[in-house]
Design a protein around this motif. Structure first.
Motif, PDB file in Angstrom:
ATOM      1  N   ASP A   2       0.838  -1.196   0.000  1.00  0.00           N
ATOM      2  CA  ASP A   2       0.000   0.000   0.000  1.00  0.00           C
ATOM      3  C   ASP A   2       0.870   1.242   0.000  1.00  0.00           C
ATOM      4  OD1 ASP A   2       0.612   0.869   2.782  1.00  0.00           O
ATOM      5  OD2 ASP A   2      -0.322  -1.073   3.237  1.00  0.00           O
ATOM      6  N   HIS A   3       0.269   2.318  -0.372  1.00  0.00           N
ATOM      7  CA  HIS A   3       1.027   3.564  -0.440  1.00  0.00           C
ATOM      8  C   HIS A   3       0.337   4.639   0.358  1.00  0.00           C
ATOM      9  CE1 HIS A   3       4.183   2.554  -3.313  1.00  0.00           C
ATOM     10  NE2 HIS A   3       3.304   1.660  -3.741  1.00  0.00           N
ATOM     11  N   ARG A   4       0.714   4.749   1.598  1.00  0.00           N
ATOM     12  CA  ARG A   4       0.175   5.843   2.394  1.00  0.00           C
ATOM     13  C   ARG A   4       1.056   7.054   2.108  1.00  0.00           C
ATOM     14  NH1 ARG A   4      -2.709   6.358   7.209  1.00  0.00           N
ATOM     15  NH2 ARG A   4      -2.496   4.150   7.741  1.00  0.00           N
ATOM     16  N   LEU A   5       0.469   8.068   1.523  1.00  0.00           N
ATOM     17  CA  LEU A   5       1.257   9.250   1.189  1.00  0.00           C
ATOM     18  C   LEU A   5       1.537  10.037   2.460  1.00  0.00           C
ATOM     19  CD1 LEU A   5      -0.760  10.330  -1.946  1.00  0.00           C
ATOM     20  CD2 LEU A   5       1.431   9.155  -1.910  1.00  0.00           C
ATOM     21  N   ALA A   6       2.686  10.651   2.488  1.00  0.00           N
ATOM     22  CA  ALA A   6       3.067  11.418   3.673  1.00  0.00           C
ATOM     23  C   ALA A   6       2.250  12.707   3.738  1.00  0.00           C
ATOM     24  CB  ALA A   6       4.548  11.744   3.616  1.00  0.00           C
ATOM     25  N   PHE A   7       1.893  13.095   4.937  1.00  0.00           N
ATOM     26  CA  PHE A   7       1.203  14.380   5.110  1.00  0.00           C
ATOM     27  C   PHE A   7       2.250  15.452   5.346  1.00  0.00           C
ATOM     28  CE2 PHE A   7      -0.883  17.664   7.712  1.00  0.00           C
ATOM     29  CZ  PHE A   7      -1.884  18.014   6.816  1.00  0.00           C
ATOM     30  N   HIS A   8       2.188  16.488   4.521  1.00  0.00           N
ATOM     31  CA  HIS A   8       3.177  17.556   4.655  1.00  0.00           C
ATOM     32  C   HIS A   8       2.602  18.691   5.483  1.00  0.00           C
ATOM     33  CE1 HIS A   8       5.518  15.623   1.525  1.00  0.00           C
ATOM     34  NE2 HIS A   8       4.415  15.532   0.804  1.00  0.00           N
ATOM     35  N   VAL A  10       2.756  22.275   6.117  1.00  0.00           N
ATOM     36  CA  VAL A  10       3.369  23.364   5.345  1.00  0.00           C
ATOM     37  C   VAL A  10       4.047  24.393   6.235  1.00  0.00           C
ATOM     38  CG1 VAL A  10       1.907  23.101   3.314  1.00  0.00           C
ATOM     39  CG2 VAL A  10       1.190  24.647   5.154  1.00  0.00           C
ATOM     40  N   LEU A  23       4.393  31.723   5.328  1.00  0.00           N
ATOM     41  CA  LEU A  23       3.008  31.251   5.257  1.00  0.00           C
ATOM     42  C   LEU A  23       2.218  31.620   6.512  1.00  0.00           C
ATOM     43  CD1 LEU A  23       3.544  27.760   3.626  1.00  0.00           C
ATOM     44  CD2 LEU A  23       2.066  29.533   2.724  1.00  0.00           C
TER      45      LEU A  23
ATOM     46  N   LEU B  18      -3.507   3.042  -4.104  1.00  0.00           N
ATOM     47  CA  LEU B  18      -3.627   4.389  -3.547  1.00  0.00           C
ATOM     48  C   LEU B  18      -4.850   4.537  -2.645  1.00  0.00           C
ATOM     49  CD1 LEU B  18      -2.597   6.471  -6.668  1.00  0.00           C
ATOM     50  CD2 LEU B  18      -1.399   6.450  -4.468  1.00  0.00           C
ATOM     51  N   LYS B  21      -5.060   3.495   1.623  1.00  0.00           N
ATOM     52  CA  LYS B  21      -4.706   4.325   2.781  1.00  0.00           C
ATOM     53  C   LYS B  21      -4.940   5.821   2.558  1.00  0.00           C
ATOM     54  CE  LYS B  21      -3.262   1.135   5.600  1.00  0.00           C
ATOM     55  NZ  LYS B  21      -1.937   0.540   5.600  1.00  0.00           N
ATOM     56  N   ASN B  22      -5.548   6.167   1.441  1.00  0.00           N
ATOM     57  CA  ASN B  22      -5.727   7.593   1.149  1.00  0.00           C
ATOM     58  C   ASN B  22      -7.131   7.880   0.659  1.00  0.00           C
ATOM     59  OD1 ASN B  22      -2.724   8.327   1.300  1.00  0.00           O
ATOM     60  ND2 ASN B  22      -2.761   6.721  -0.265  1.00  0.00           N
ATOM     61  N   TYR B  89      -5.778  25.250   9.019  1.00  0.00           N
ATOM     62  CA  TYR B  89      -5.778  25.312   7.562  1.00  0.00           C
ATOM     63  C   TYR B  89      -6.735  24.313   6.920  1.00  0.00           C
ATOM     64  CZ  TYR B  89      -1.948  28.386   8.592  1.00  0.00           C
ATOM     65  OH  TYR B  89      -1.208  29.415   9.094  1.00  0.00           O
ATOM     66  N   ILE B  91      -7.200  21.068   6.683  1.00  0.00           N
ATOM     67  CA  ILE B  91      -6.857  19.839   5.971  1.00  0.00           C
ATOM     68  C   ILE B  91      -6.080  18.958   6.939  1.00  0.00           C
ATOM     69  CG2 ILE B  91      -4.777  20.850   4.932  1.00  0.00           C
ATOM     70  CD1 ILE B  91      -5.546  18.913   2.470  1.00  0.00           C
ATOM     71  N   ASP B  92      -6.400  17.676   6.929  1.00  0.00           N
ATOM     72  CA  ASP B  92      -5.747  16.775   7.883  1.00  0.00           C
ATOM     73  C   ASP B  92      -5.105  15.572   7.203  1.00  0.00           C
ATOM     74  OD1 ASP B  92      -8.017  15.563   7.060  1.00  0.00           O
ATOM     75  OD2 ASP B  92      -8.865  15.202   9.043  1.00  0.00           O
ATOM     76  N   ARG B  93      -5.197  15.498   5.879  1.00  0.00           N
ATOM     77  CA  ARG B  93      -4.650  14.323   5.194  1.00  0.00           C
ATOM     78  C   ARG B  93      -4.392  14.680   3.724  1.00  0.00           C
ATOM     79  NH1 ARG B  93     -10.590  11.546   4.595  1.00  0.00           N
ATOM     80  NH2 ARG B  93     -11.546  13.554   4.954  1.00  0.00           N
ATOM     81  N   PRO B  94      -3.566  13.869   3.085  1.00  0.00           N
ATOM     82  CA  PRO B  94      -3.350  14.118   1.663  1.00  0.00           C
ATOM     83  C   PRO B  94      -4.527  13.583   0.834  1.00  0.00           C
ATOM     84  CG  PRO B  94      -1.925  12.347   2.441  1.00  0.00           C
ATOM     85  CD  PRO B  94      -2.724  12.786   3.614  1.00  0.00           C
ATOM     86  N   TYR B 124      -3.826  28.432   3.542  1.00  0.00           N
ATOM     87  CA  TYR B 124      -5.031  27.610   3.411  1.00  0.00           C
ATOM     88  C   TYR B 124      -4.989  26.852   2.086  1.00  0.00           C
ATOM     89  CZ  TYR B 124      -6.307  30.670   7.161  1.00  0.00           C
ATOM     90  OH  TYR B 124      -6.285  31.351   8.331  1.00  0.00           O
ATOM     91  N   ALA B 126      -1.987  26.539   0.214  1.00  0.00           N
ATOM     92  CA  ALA B 126      -0.712  25.811   0.159  1.00  0.00           C
ATOM     93  C   ALA B 126      -0.814  24.477   0.886  1.00  0.00           C
ATOM     94  CB  ALA B 126       0.402  26.661   0.754  1.00  0.00           C
ATOM     95  N   ALA B 127      -1.488  24.460   2.030  1.00  0.00           N
ATOM     96  CA  ALA B 127      -1.589  23.229   2.811  1.00  0.00           C
ATOM     97  C   ALA B 127      -2.312  22.149   2.012  1.00  0.00           C
ATOM     98  CB  ALA B 127      -2.323  23.495   4.117  1.00  0.00           C
ATOM     99  N   LYS B 130      -0.077  21.223  -1.324  1.00  0.00           N
ATOM    100  CA  LYS B 130       1.122  20.419  -1.041  1.00  0.00           C
ATOM    101  C   LYS B 130       0.745  19.001  -0.616  1.00  0.00           C
ATOM    102  CE  LYS B 130       4.432  23.810  -0.772  1.00  0.00           C
ATOM    103  NZ  LYS B 130       5.533  23.903  -1.699  1.00  0.00           N
ATOM    104  N   ASN B 131      -0.520  18.804  -0.323  1.00  0.00           N
ATOM    105  CA  ASN B 131      -0.961  17.482   0.098  1.00  0.00           C
ATOM    106  C   ASN B 131      -1.853  16.846  -0.948  1.00  0.00           C
ATOM    107  OD1 ASN B 131       0.117  16.894   2.829  1.00  0.00           O
ATOM    108  ND2 ASN B 131      -0.731  18.923   3.201  1.00  0.00           N
ATOM    109  N   PHE B 133      -1.835  14.474  -4.448  1.00  0.00           N
ATOM    110  CA  PHE B 133      -1.143  13.600  -5.400  1.00  0.00           C
ATOM    111  C   PHE B 133      -2.009  13.623  -6.647  1.00  0.00           C
ATOM    112  CE2 PHE B 133      -0.008   9.522  -7.317  1.00  0.00           C
ATOM    113  CZ  PHE B 133       1.362   9.494  -7.153  1.00  0.00           C
TER     114      PHE B 133
END
Lengths: 301, 347
Positions: A2-8, A10, A23, B18, B21-22, B89, B91-94, B124, B126-127, B130-131, B133
């Motif tokens: 599985d591919h859990r993407l990393a949470f960035h 900011v 920011l 994908l 987990k997303n 901001y 958002i809590d996950r990608p 708001y 950018a967060a 950046k998350n 895909f």
């Protein structure tokens, strides 16, 4: 597989000092306290406001002509020109007329009310460029509010400027702002020319519109004087248009005239587009523009 | 950029790895219009069978995942005298955006310039950005598409993976390291020279399908010259001032901010709501003065911002030619027609 993407995240680090490129400066609010409420006229109140954190207060600085966003939590946020001296790092002063939601609530706010401040934002009057020159400060109505900051700068650096004149017009005598400062301005050798649209019989000054007094002033000065003169103009569009046209005809180059435009910003940071004139952000490229730029802004005039 | 090819069946493998987990968002069919044609929308998808990579377009862009119509900028707690401001901001996950067309990815790239540039970047946005895909996918131009005129028919960056259907397999562009890690677990092959040729043929075929065009030559200058043109009044008379065009636009980011107090009087919130410059009070200021009271000046302003102001600032237009505004407009106003009329071309 599985591919859990990393949470960035900011904003990984907390910055103490907020630069425009950070920011987390976007919604950063200085908490400030209204330390004085001074009623200037029936409609306008002068608020003195102090940023509460002593370190933040020391670091907060602005240039004449810039504005801040003032916030009352739950009520709203709006832009206001700073109306005090840039060299005063203790307090800033805002002169506010009660016309909308926020300003009406503000007009009932007592001393000690805690407000939020973001900024300062926008361009400023290039006072250094005017060193050695003459300045005409021309204000119509509330337009005097943002001009009080460059006037304070002139007073504090009086030897850097040659002739300085204020031309100020309002509807009637009851609308005159900052009357308590007129004597000080005159003592600092700043010419003060008042004109009222409508006057009581006791009024000894001129009656009419600003161009009337302005015309007399520019006529009485010779060409070399005009050549070395800068103009700072703030007022309703119809007023600055006629004033700037007259000054341009008399020979002041457009890039030596500065106009302060007022719009209703919602962010102050070039995002919400509510203050756009043509497609120029008043909050980023203004509120102070030279007249050439204003002329080229579609829909400014 | 790394190029690979994969069998069509690998799409399910990609989706499944994908989605586990997303949160995956992609085009799904939500309804049919009155002509019986399918309507698509970007919705969270958990089943690959629901994902419609063959979608024509969506009524609404994927904007709600990066510029939600309404979101809180801050909340306050207050005890009457003092208050505390809390910033989040939202958002809590990608998110995985699976199946964006080139125009919509280009829209994000344009938004990045304003909202993630060096001057007051907006956290708001950018967060969320950046998350994300992003998996792009090729498309078939519709009659209302003029992305090619706006230079938005191909996309060079701003995504992770891009899938182009070249007949019996996908031609895959791998743009990010994150995407490389994902693609490693797919059965892919190095493209052959024949695959390259097939890719180029596919793109060339697609280019032939465009029917709508906008001539952008000297457009900033022409807009300046034609500022007083009577055509603005004509379009203004048709315009309803409803703001639908902004709502469906993938690049419209203008907004208003409002604060409200909770009934307990102990909490307040500061809310950002996307707004439209075509709505009557967009440029109204306290005291009631309106800088753009007529519909024609507001409509004109929208064209100036998109096709002149943004070009001046960033050397490109703030329009990707997706054609959504023209499709959604209740008065039938379309960008190609408005611009042609400003240019004085025959309708």
């Amino acid at each position: 597989m599985d591919h859990r993407l990393a949470f960035h995240n900011v904003i990984p680090h907390k910055h103490k000092y907020h630069r425009t490129s950070d920011l987390d400066s976007f919604e950063f609010t200085y908490k400030a306290e209204i330390t004085s409420v001074y009623k200037l006229t029936e409609q306008e109140i002068l608020y003195r406001i102090r940023i509460m954190d002593p370190e933040d207060r020391r670091h907060f600085s602005f240039h004449p002509g810039q504005f801040i966003m003032l916030e009352l939590p739950g009520i709203g946020e709006a832009p206001f020109s700073i109306s005090s001296s840039p060299s005063n790092h203790e307090d800033i002063e805002l002169c506010i007329r009660a016309v909308g939601n926020l300003t009406t609530v503000l007009s009932r706010a007592p001393r000690g009310t805690r407000v939020g401040i973001r900024g300062p934002f926008g361009t400023s009057f290039p006072m250094e460029r005017m060193h050695g020159g003459n300045i005409l400060l021309i204000a119509g109505g509330l337009g005097l509010v943002p001009l009080r900051s460059p006037i304070a700068h002139v007073q504090e650096h009086r030897s850097m400027f040659d002739h300085v004149d204020i031309v100020y017009g309002t509807k009637d005598a009851s609308r005159l702002l900052f009357k308590f400062q007129y004597e000080m301005w005159k003592k600092d050798d700043i010419g003060l020319h008042l004109i009222l649209e409508k006057a009581e019989p006791s009024w000894t000054g001129p009656v009419g519109y600003i161009p009337k007094v302005l015309e007399e002033i520019v006529k009485s000065r010779d060409d070399s004087f005009i050549h070395n003169t800068y103009a700072i103009v703030c007022g309703p569009p119809v007023m600055f248009k006629s004033v700037c046209t007259m000054l341009a005809e008399r020979g002041i180059p457009m890039q030596k005239m500065f106009v302060d435009l007022e719009r209703r910003m919602h962010c102050g940071m070039g995002k919400c587009c509510r203050c756009n004139v043509g497609s120029t952000y008043t909050c980023l490229s203004g509120p102070v523009f030279d007249y050439w730029t204003v002329m080229n802004l579609k829909e400014a005039i | 950029m790394l190029f690979r090819t994969a069998e069509k069946t690998e799409l399910k493998a990609l989706f499944d790895m994908l989605v586990e987990k997303n949160t995956v968002v992609g085009p799904v069919q939500t309804d049919t219009d009155r002509m019986g044609k399918p309507l698509f929308a970007f919705e969270p998808v958990t089943d690959q069978a629901k994902l419609r990579l063959d979608y024509t377009t969506t009524r609404l862009p994927a904007k709600r995942y990066f510029l939600p119509f309404r979101e809180d900028l801050a909340t306050f707690t207050t005890d009457g005298r003092d208050w505390t401001k809390t910033i989040g901001y939202n958002i809590d996950r990608p998110y995985v955006l699976f199946g964006l067309h080139a125009c919509d990815i280009n829209a994000l790239n344009k938004l990045d310039k304003v909202l993630m540039g060096p001057v007051y970047p907006m956290p708001y946005y950018a967060a969320k950005r950046k998350n994300m895909f992003i998996i792009g996918t090729d498309c078939r131009p519709q009659p209302f598409c003029f992305c090619r005129s706006m230079g938005a028919d191909t996309v060079l960056h701003g995504f992770d993976l891009f899938l182009t259907d070249i007949g019996d397999k996908y031609f895959i562009e791998i743009q990010s390291a994150e995407a490389y890690e994902v693609a490693k677990d797919l059965r892919t092959e190095t493209p052959t020279e024949a695959d390259h040729m097939q890719f180029m043929r596919t793109v060339a075929e697609m280019n032939k399908l465009f029917t709508a065009h906008v001539d952008t030559t000297d457009l900033t200058k022409i807009l300046d010259m034609e500022f007083q043109s009577p055509v603005w009044k004509q379009w203004g008379d048709k315009c309803l001032g409803c703001g639908t065009c902004s709502n469906v636009c993938p690049t419209c980011y203008c907004y208003g901010v409002e604060e409200t107090v909770d009934v307990s009087l102990k909490k307040a919130r500061k809310t950002k709501t996307l707004y439209s410059c075509n709505v009557v009070d967009f440029a109204e200021v306290a005291g009631g003065h309106n800088f753009r009271p007529e519909r024609s000046t507001r409509l004109k302003y929208r064209y100036y911002h998109k096709h002149r102001g943004f070009v001046e600032a960033y050397e490109e237009s703030l329009c990707v030619g997706c054609g959504r505004c023209g499709e959604a407009c209740l008065a039938g106003i379309t960008v190609p027609e408005v611009i042609a009329s400003v240019r004085g071309e025959e309708q």
